[in-house]
Design a protein around this motif. Sequence first.
Motif, short mmCIF file in Angstrom:
data_model
loop_
_atom_site.label_atom_id
_atom_site.label_comp_id
_atom_site.label_asym_id
_atom_site.label_seq_id
_atom_site.Cartn_x
_atom_site.Cartn_y
_atom_site.Cartn_z
N HIS A 97 -6.11 -5.91 -48.23
CA HIS A 97 -6.45 -7.24 -47.73
C HIS A 97 -5.21 -8.13 -47.69
O HIS A 97 -4.96 -8.85 -46.71
N TRP A 98 -4.41 -8.07 -48.74
CA TRP A 98 -3.19 -8.87 -48.81
C TRP A 98 -2.21 -8.45 -47.72
O TRP A 98 -1.62 -9.29 -47.04
N SER A 99 -2.06 -7.14 -47.54
CA SER A 99 -1.15 -6.63 -46.50
C SER A 99 -1.62 -7.03 -45.11
O SER A 99 -0.81 -7.41 -44.25
N PHE A 100 -2.94 -6.97 -44.88
CA PHE A 100 -3.49 -7.36 -43.58
C PHE A 100 -3.23 -8.83 -43.30
O PHE A 100 -2.86 -9.21 -42.18
N GLU A 101 -3.40 -9.69 -44.31
CA GLU A 101 -3.11 -11.11 -44.14
C GLU A 101 -1.66 -11.35 -43.76
O GLU A 101 -1.36 -12.17 -42.88
N ARG A 102 -0.74 -10.64 -44.40
CA ARG A 102 0.67 -10.83 -44.11
C ARG A 102 1.05 -10.31 -42.73
O ARG A 102 1.88 -10.89 -42.04
N ILE A 103 0.44 -9.21 -42.31
CA ILE A 103 0.71 -8.67 -40.98
C ILE A 103 0.23 -9.64 -39.90
O ILE A 103 0.92 -9.89 -38.91
N VAL A 104 -0.98 -10.21 -40.11
CA VAL A 104 -1.51 -11.18 -39.15
C VAL A 104 -0.61 -12.41 -39.09
O VAL A 104 -0.28 -12.90 -38.01
N SER A 137 -7.21 -18.09 -39.16
CA SER A 137 -7.96 -19.28 -39.59
C SER A 137 -9.12 -18.89 -40.49
O SER A 137 -9.38 -19.54 -41.51
N HIS A 138 -9.83 -17.83 -40.13
CA HIS A 138 -10.98 -17.38 -40.93
C HIS A 138 -10.53 -16.96 -42.33
O HIS A 138 -11.14 -17.35 -43.33
N ILE A 139 -9.46 -16.19 -42.41
CA ILE A 139 -8.97 -15.73 -43.72
C ILE A 139 -8.52 -16.92 -44.57
O ILE A 139 -8.79 -16.98 -45.77
N GLY A 140 -7.86 -17.88 -43.98
CA GLY A 140 -7.38 -19.05 -44.72
C GLY A 140 -8.52 -19.91 -45.25
O GLY A 140 -8.52 -20.30 -46.42
#
Length: 196
Positions: A97-104, A137-140
């Motif tokens: 999840h953390w890696s996906f957030e950083r890639i996005v 935006s959704h993740i934030g």
Amino acid sequence: MASIMRPSVLRQACQVPVTSQRMLSTLSRTSIKSSSPLSQHLRPSLVRTALPKSTRIAAFHATQRKQILPALPQTVEGTANDPTPVPEPEPVHGSYHWSFERIVSAGLIPLTVAPFAAGSLNPVTDSILCALLVIHSHIGFEACIIDYFPKRRIPTVQKASMWALRIGTLTLGVALYSFETNDVGITEAVTRLWHA
């Protein structure tokens, strides 16, 4: 350093000597009548100069601290010698999840700059930019809801907030899809607004 910032210590450090207060009260009582217009204009300026600014600021900041949610009662589950329960590791909600957030987040940088720098308005690039903006935006907002509305403390507020976020994300996705397919697209709209 923290004790210097306390209002009570600051007030004591910047306290006006008693003689100046006596002089101010004597001057205002004896030499100038309280009904004269001169005393009405002179007294506030004397008060302003006699009291240091730091004392007035400290008095303003000496309000009581109010907590929005008081602390929960402290309870011990089991005995004091039991180890802390460790949850089972879930890579989907952890490192992935953390890696996906950083890639996005990293992917948004070139997608935001590229259409304006290159001058090409590609609908595929525009669609990818819109999709990543919605996901980002959704993740934030999801992280804000999880942080500020803890599940064990106020579960109904967190659940309602999560559903409101899901509905808002879905509405934004549909609106951006409609804007991309039926109108000029987000990149062209920003370009037109920039040159307007």
